[in-house]
Design a protein around this motif. Structure first.
Motif, PDB file in Angstrom:
ATOM      1  N   GLU A  49      14.569  53.826  93.625  1.00 50.25           N
ATOM      2  CA  GLU A  49      14.914  53.395  92.193  1.00 50.25           C
ATOM      3  C   GLU A  49      16.054  53.937  91.847  1.00 50.25           C
ATOM      4  N   PHE A  50      16.479  55.088  92.403  1.00 49.89           N
ATOM      5  CA  PHE A  50      17.824  55.946  92.194  1.00 49.89           C
ATOM      6  C   PHE A  50      19.045  54.863  92.567  1.00 49.89           C
ATOM      7  N   ASP A  51      20.068  55.322  91.786  1.00 47.93           N
ATOM      8  CA  ASP A  51      21.360  54.492  92.118  1.00 47.93           C
ATOM      9  C   ASP A  51      22.244  55.173  93.230  1.00 47.93           C
ATOM     10  N   THR A  52      22.995  54.514  93.967  1.00 48.43           N
ATOM     11  CA  THR A  52      23.573  54.968  94.935  1.00 48.43           C
ATOM     12  C   THR A  52      24.202  56.418  94.986  1.00 48.43           C
ATOM     13  N   LYS A  53      24.803  56.568  94.025  1.00 51.27           N
ATOM     14  CA  LYS A  53      25.377  57.860  93.946  1.00 51.27           C
ATOM     15  C   LYS A  53      24.327  59.069  93.905  1.00 51.27           C
ATOM     16  N   LYS A  54      23.192  59.027  93.242  1.00 54.43           N
ATOM     17  CA  LYS A  54      21.974  59.855  93.380  1.00 54.43           C
ATOM     18  C   LYS A  54      21.514  59.821  94.465  1.00 54.43           C
ATOM     19  N   VAL A  55      20.958  58.458  95.347  1.00 56.24           N
ATOM     20  CA  VAL A  55      20.557  58.605  96.486  1.00 56.24           C
ATOM     21  C   VAL A  55      21.432  59.369  97.623  1.00 56.24           C
ATOM     22  N   PHE A  56      22.722  59.139  97.751  1.00 54.24           N
ATOM     23  CA  PHE A  56      23.560  59.585  98.631  1.00 54.24           C
ATOM     24  C   PHE A  56      23.555  61.319  98.397  1.00 54.24           C
ATOM     25  N   SER A  57      23.575  61.895  97.335  1.00 55.58           N
ATOM     26  CA  SER A  57      23.281  63.190  97.018  1.00 55.58           C
ATOM     27  C   SER A  57      22.260  63.683  97.382  1.00 55.58           C
ATOM     28  N   LYS A  58      21.019  63.079  97.013  1.00 56.10           N
ATOM     29  CA  LYS A  58      19.821  63.411  97.629  1.00 56.10           C
ATOM     30  C   LYS A  58      19.813  63.611  99.269  1.00 56.10           C
ATOM     31  N   ILE A  59      20.351  62.461  99.911  1.00 57.57           N
ATOM     32  CA  ILE A  59      20.544  62.566 101.529  1.00 57.57           C
ATOM     33  C   ILE A  59      21.334  63.723 101.879  1.00 57.57           C
ATOM     34  N   GLN A  60      22.327  63.899 101.513  1.00 60.53           N
ATOM     35  CA  GLN A  60      23.434  64.606 101.840  1.00 60.53           C
ATOM     36  C   GLN A  60      22.846  66.272 101.798  1.00 60.53           C
ATOM     37  N   THR A  61      22.185  66.557 100.539  1.00 58.34           N
ATOM     38  CA  THR A  61      21.494  67.852 100.414  1.00 58.34           C
ATOM     39  C   THR A  61      20.485  68.110 101.367  1.00 58.34           C
ATOM     40  N   PHE A  67      19.396  70.650 109.140  1.00 60.45           N
ATOM     41  CA  PHE A  67      20.457  70.331 110.257  1.00 60.45           C
ATOM     42  C   PHE A  67      21.409  71.463 110.147  1.00 60.45           C
ATOM     43  N   ASP A  68      21.577  72.009 111.585  1.00 63.14           N
ATOM     44  CA  ASP A  68      22.623  73.028 111.537  1.00 63.14           C
ATOM     45  C   ASP A  68      23.963  72.519 112.067  1.00 63.14           C
ATOM     46  N   PHE A  69      24.281  71.132 111.937  1.00 61.74           N
ATOM     47  CA  PHE A  69      25.379  70.637 111.934  1.00 61.74           C
ATOM     48  C   PHE A  69      25.314  69.440 111.012  1.00 61.74           C
ATOM     49  N   GLU A  70      26.767  68.973 110.656  1.00 60.57           N
ATOM     50  CA  GLU A  70      27.069  67.909 109.754  1.00 60.57           C
ATOM     51  C   GLU A  70      26.617  66.595 110.191  1.00 60.57           C
ATOM     52  N   ILE A  71      26.423  65.647 109.315  1.00 63.68           N
ATOM     53  CA  ILE A  71      25.819  64.246 109.852  1.00 63.68           C
ATOM     54  C   ILE A  71      26.503  63.270 108.927  1.00 63.68           C
ATOM     55  N   PRO A  72      27.840  62.870 109.327  1.00 63.43           N
ATOM     56  CA  PRO A  72      28.475  61.919 108.454  1.00 63.43           C
ATOM     57  C   PRO A  72      27.523  60.571 108.291  1.00 63.43           C
ATOM     58  N   THR A  73      27.370  60.402 106.882  1.00 60.92           N
ATOM     59  CA  THR A  73      26.551  59.204 106.543  1.00 60.92           C
ATOM     60  C   THR A  73      27.459  58.135 105.497  1.00 60.92           C
ATOM     61  N   LEU A  74      26.984  56.880 106.117  1.00 64.57           N
ATOM     62  CA  LEU A  74      27.392  55.979 105.103  1.00 64.57           C
ATOM     63  C   LEU A  74      26.082  55.390 104.619  1.00 64.57           C
ATOM     64  N   LEU A  75      26.319  55.238 103.323  1.00 61.57           N
ATOM     65  CA  LEU A  75      24.947  54.481 102.448  1.00 61.57           C
ATOM     66  C   LEU A  75      25.487  53.187 102.122  1.00 61.57           C
ATOM     67  N   LYS A  76      24.896  52.180 102.473  1.00 53.47           N
ATOM     68  CA  LYS A  76      24.993  50.898 101.981  1.00 53.47           C
ATOM     69  C   LYS A  76      23.771  50.311 101.312  1.00 53.47           C
ATOM     70  N   THR A  77      23.846  49.355 100.539  1.00 52.05           N
ATOM     71  CA  THR A  77      23.111  48.674  99.837  1.00 52.05           C
ATOM     72  C   THR A  77      22.752  47.258 100.551  1.00 52.05           C
ATOM     73  N   GLU A  78      21.401  46.719 100.567  1.00 52.00           N
ATOM     74  CA  GLU A  78      21.208  45.613 101.301  1.00 52.00           C
ATOM     75  C   GLU A  78      22.134  44.463 100.908  1.00 52.00           C
ATOM     76  N   LYS A  79      22.627  44.301  99.836  1.00 46.91           N
ATOM     77  CA  LYS A  79      23.450  43.460  99.590  1.00 46.91           C
ATOM     78  C   LYS A  79      24.934  43.503 100.107  1.00 46.91           C
ATOM     79  N   GLU A  80      25.431  44.871 100.369  1.00 49.60           N
ATOM     80  CA  GLU A  80      26.409  45.315 101.114  1.00 49.60           C
ATOM     81  C   GLU A  80      26.191  44.827 102.439  1.00 49.60           C
TER      82      GLU A  80
END
Length: 176
Positions: A49-61, A67-80
């Protein structure tokens, strides 16, 4: 809202291993619902139910903590994702004669200009840009001529995550 998280560079060649089952549990622990993973290369479809910015922040944190390594992440909406998949000509497939891929672009590379900057011999492939992605189709007999393999050593390669056309269509909800 339905989201798709695309992870770059995990579970490739036995390196940077991320167990999809663990990732699913982590996403559920963040309060996301209808979570499921698709193939081992790092695709998660979920709802929030969260907006994209909040969801991305939660995932990154969450990823940084677990994990002890960086995981570059792209977050897309179903519409995108649907918009990108809709740009793929229907006749572009993966079969014995042709290969089609979608390179989802991180913000720093998301420009039509990227086509000019890539070290590809464009006369051997068809390539399209749409906001958020590059889509290319090549006859299998021309893969080596196109210099597609040189993409891996190019600086822009770090700013994309590539999926084959079947995965791209599945993630957009076109094939189940």
């Amino acid at each position: 809202m339905k989201y798709i998280a695309l992870f770059r560079g995990i579970n490739v060649g036995g390196n940077r291993k991320v167990e999809m089952k663990k990732l699913k549990i982590l996403f559920e622990s963040l309060g996301f619902t209808e979570v499921f993973t698709y193939i081992n290369s790092g695709n998660i479809i979920f709802e929030s139910e969260f907006d994209t910015k909040k969801v991305f922040s939660k995932i990154q944190t969450c990823l940084e903590k677990n994990f002890d390594f960086e995981i570059p992440t792209l977050l897309k909406t179903e519409k995108e994702m649907k918009k990108i998949a809709a740009m793929i000509p229907e006749e572009w497939q993966n079969d014995d004669n042709q290969k089609t891929d979608v390179a989802y672009l991180f913000a720093e590379a998301d420009s039509k200009k990227i086509i000019e900057d890539l070290p590809l011999k464009k006369e051997f492939l068809e390539i399209l840009y749409c906001k958020g992605a590059l889509i290319w189709n090549i006859k299998r007999e021309n893969v080596n001529k196109s210099q597609l393999a040189k993409l891996i050593s190019h600086k822009l390669y770090q700013s994309m995550t590539i999926r084959n056309v079947n995965t791209a269509r599945f993630l957009a909800g076109e094939k189940k």
